[in-house]
Design a protein around this motif. Sequence first.
Motif, PDB file in Angstrom:
ATOM      1  N   GLY A 128       7.141   2.670   9.244  1.00 23.27           N
ATOM      2  CA  GLY A 128       6.962   1.858   8.363  1.00 23.27           C
ATOM      3  C   GLY A 128       6.265   0.767   8.211  1.00 23.27           C
ATOM      4  O   GLY A 128       5.985  -0.140   8.054  1.00 23.27           O
ATOM      5  N   GLY A 130       4.509   0.546  11.131  1.00 21.69           N
ATOM      6  CA  GLY A 130       3.439   1.002  11.969  1.00 21.69           C
ATOM      7  C   GLY A 130       3.671   2.506  13.308  1.00 21.69           C
ATOM      8  O   GLY A 130       2.932   3.153  13.115  1.00 21.69           O
ATOM      9  N   ASP A 138      -0.869   7.235   5.273  1.00 21.88           N
ATOM     10  CA  ASP A 138      -0.768   5.322   6.377  1.00 21.88           C
ATOM     11  C   ASP A 138      -2.404   5.058   6.781  1.00 21.88           C
ATOM     12  O   ASP A 138      -2.352   3.783   7.462  1.00 21.88           O
ATOM     13  N   PHE A 141      -3.853   1.744   6.897  1.00 19.73           N
ATOM     14  CA  PHE A 141      -3.128   0.264   6.500  1.00 19.73           C
ATOM     15  C   PHE A 141      -3.463   0.149   8.285  1.00 19.73           C
ATOM     16  O   PHE A 141      -3.367  -0.994   8.996  1.00 19.73           O
TER      17      PHE A 141
ATOM     18  N   VAL B  59      -0.950  -0.125  -3.734  1.00 20.54           N
ATOM     19  CA  VAL B  59      -1.771  -0.695  -2.985  1.00 20.54           C
ATOM     20  C   VAL B  59      -2.844  -0.748  -2.776  1.00 20.54           C
ATOM     21  O   VAL B  59      -4.133  -1.728  -1.705  1.00 20.54           O
ATOM     22  N   PHE B  66      -0.524  -6.297  -0.144  1.00 15.89           N
ATOM     23  CA  PHE B  66       0.664  -4.906   1.616  1.00 15.89           C
ATOM     24  C   PHE B  66      -0.206  -6.548   2.445  1.00 15.89           C
ATOM     25  O   PHE B  66       0.464  -6.671   3.693  1.00 15.89           O
ATOM     26  N   SER B  70       2.625  -7.643   5.817  1.00 19.63           N
ATOM     27  CA  SER B  70       1.241  -6.642   6.385  1.00 19.63           C
ATOM     28  C   SER B  70       2.089  -5.446   6.948  1.00 19.63           C
ATOM     29  O   SER B  70       3.007  -5.307   8.018  1.00 19.63           O
ATOM     30  N   LEU B  71       2.202  -5.277   5.908  1.00 16.01           N
ATOM     31  CA  LEU B  71       2.701  -3.342   5.686  1.00 16.01           C
ATOM     32  C   LEU B  71       1.647  -2.915   6.330  1.00 16.01           C
ATOM     33  O   LEU B  71       1.318  -3.030   6.283  1.00 16.01           O
ATOM     34  N   LYS B  72       2.583  -2.244   7.226  1.00 11.65           N
ATOM     35  CA  LYS B  72       1.953  -0.943   8.181  1.00 11.65           C
ATOM     36  C   LYS B  72       2.267   0.632   7.893  1.00 11.65           C
ATOM     37  O   LYS B  72       2.799   1.406   7.938  1.00 11.65           O
ATOM     38  N   GLY B  73       2.431   0.667   6.213  1.00  7.21           N
ATOM     39  CA  GLY B  73       2.414   2.324   5.635  1.00  7.21           C
ATOM     40  C   GLY B  73       3.369   1.812   3.916  1.00  7.21           C
ATOM     41  O   GLY B  73       3.768   0.797   4.058  1.00  7.21           O
ATOM     42  N   VAL B  74       3.070   3.129   3.474  1.00  2.93           N
ATOM     43  CA  VAL B  74       4.099   3.392   2.409  1.00  2.93           C
ATOM     44  C   VAL B  74       4.853   4.422   2.767  1.00  2.93           C
ATOM     45  O   VAL B  74       4.217   5.627   2.892  1.00  2.93           O
ATOM     46  N   GLN B  76       7.241   1.619   0.673  1.00  2.34           N
ATOM     47  CA  GLN B  76       7.623   0.451   1.319  1.00  2.34           C
ATOM     48  C   GLN B  76       8.635  -0.763   0.333  1.00  2.34           C
ATOM     49  O   GLN B  76       8.021  -0.540  -0.919  1.00  2.34           O
ATOM     50  N   LYS B  88      13.534  -4.876   3.522  1.00  2.73           N
ATOM     51  CA  LYS B  88      12.426  -4.104   3.642  1.00  2.73           C
ATOM     52  C   LYS B  88      13.261  -2.902   3.501  1.00  2.73           C
ATOM     53  O   LYS B  88      14.400  -3.068   4.787  1.00  2.73           O
TER      54      LYS B  88
END
Lengths: 404, 108
Positions: A128, A130, A138, A141, B59, B66, B70-74, B76, B88
Amino acid sequence: MANSYDLIIIGGGPAGLSAAIYGGRAKLKTLVINKGTIGGLADTTREIVNYPGYIQVSGPDLMKDFKKHAEHFNVEFLKEEVVSVDFSQEEKIIRTKKGKELSAKAVILACGSEPRILNIPGEKTLRGSGVAYCATCDAEFFEGEDVVVVGSGDQAIEEGMYITKFARKVTVIVLHDEGVLDCNKVSAERAFNNEKMEFIWNSTIEAVLGEENVEGVKIKNLKTGGSSELTCQGVFFFVGMIPSTHFLKDSGLETDTRGYIPVNEGMETNLEGIYAVGDNRVKYLRQVVSAAGDGATAAVVAERYIEELNYFNSNIIQSDKKILLLFFNVLVNESLEFSTLLEGLISENGDEYKIFKVDMATKKSLAGKYQIEKVPAVVVLDKGEEVKRLDCSMDKEQLKSQLS
Amino acid sequence: MSLQQLNSTGFEEIIYDNCEPCLVIFSKKECHVCKEVVPMLEELKPQYDGKFGFYYVDVEEDKELFQRFSLKGVPQILFFNNGEYQGKLAGKVEEESVEEKIAEVLGV
Ligand SMILES: Cc1cc2nc3c(=O)[nH]c(=O)nc-3n(C[C@H](O)[C@H](O)[C@H](O)COP(=O)(O)OP(=O)(O)OC[C@H]3O[C@@H](n4cnc5c(N)ncnc54)[C@H](O)[C@@H]3O)c2cc1C
């Protein structure tokens, strides 16, 4: 009982839903238990182009149609996770995470599979942040960033190409020699022609690097044994799937070393009344169309089994005559000879008894219920209750005396 | 959807102006893991009525939010208290982990 069904299907992907359609149509009281979204893996698929009758359809749309079809035949749905089962009795018990207990005469296992986790340093802690397993979810992102893809199967390459729509560069880490990918030829060619795709051959990933977010990966060259680091902001793992059958571990169900369930042509497992369909069984092709075929087969075989069970329960348990449950095995000659003797005796001597022959090879649960290990064996039932067992003597008079 | 959806303005108000202890799930429609986690939160929410807030950010509708974290995916789940970020939980989290984290944030 509200929680008792004819047929319970664990898993609501294409295999489970197809079984549900056939089960519902056969007027079996059918329940599908599914923990996630209905449609399983197919629901995560952006585009399906090889399901007959649909030239191109999105996974979620196709699965909505499957579900609607099952509902049309009055199938019930329960959104829960199954955490344990008891398949040792005729009535199969299923327990969910929230503590619900359900029972069924027959159970179809359609649990599919889930992504394999490599368990390398950083993989879990940076999930989550990276580390990702689903491009549809994803990829966006990583707009303008560098992404590493681990694996070279269909999923890895196709998802990798999808990620190139967002990322600046996608580097694929491949176990094999230069030019060799595990995916189909069409995808491989497309990937080689995609300017944003790069490949690192003969390599595997040792660790994901970074504190708060992914900052890079550590790559090991399998030929030279040397390690190197590559800077990136994201890592997508597509290193294969494992069957979602771990919750069945202590159920007595046979699986292969990887956890896939072996079945026969009728989708029957080693346990009577338990069937396995779709991606969680040992098979050659794991696709929606083959999952659907499995589901149909299992539901029809289960329907027959339930019919026999009902027959047994209404004709044997509720019979006016005493029942002689005669256990035999075609491979044991003695049991066949004894069977002939007993049948002769009963047909000569009147009305008090009725014989019900039980083949040990197919009626394992009955054998289990009466704890029969050796054949021949005879259990005498009166209104379904065991009253005695016969000494299976080949001496006709001796046998006759036990029946008077 | 029983979780209240927040846009950037709502987010400012709830988190930073009201300083409410709460969680916010960052999610999107086309994500199968989100579809497992969101209903779990919806079921959990009534137990914390009046004590801990449960909110939802899409998002795709609110990119800026987001990016800010700096979120890198869902999915979260971000936790807040007194206008401060408290950590988180990412990916397919279990109900128990959320309950533990809430207890930690509330200091009970
Ligand atoms: C990226 C990708 C692309 C694909 N593309 C195609 C394609 O183009 N064409 C094609 O035909 N196939 C495709 N496939 C393969 C196809 O999706 C699968 O073969 C198919 O979904 C298998 O169906 P299934 O019902 O056996 O299992 P799944 O679809 O995996 O469904 C299993 C269900 O069981 C549930 N479950 C598991 N354990 C439990 C439990 N303990 N309690 C309750 N529920 C449980 C899961 O949540 C899931 O919903 C693709 C797969 C992937 C990953």
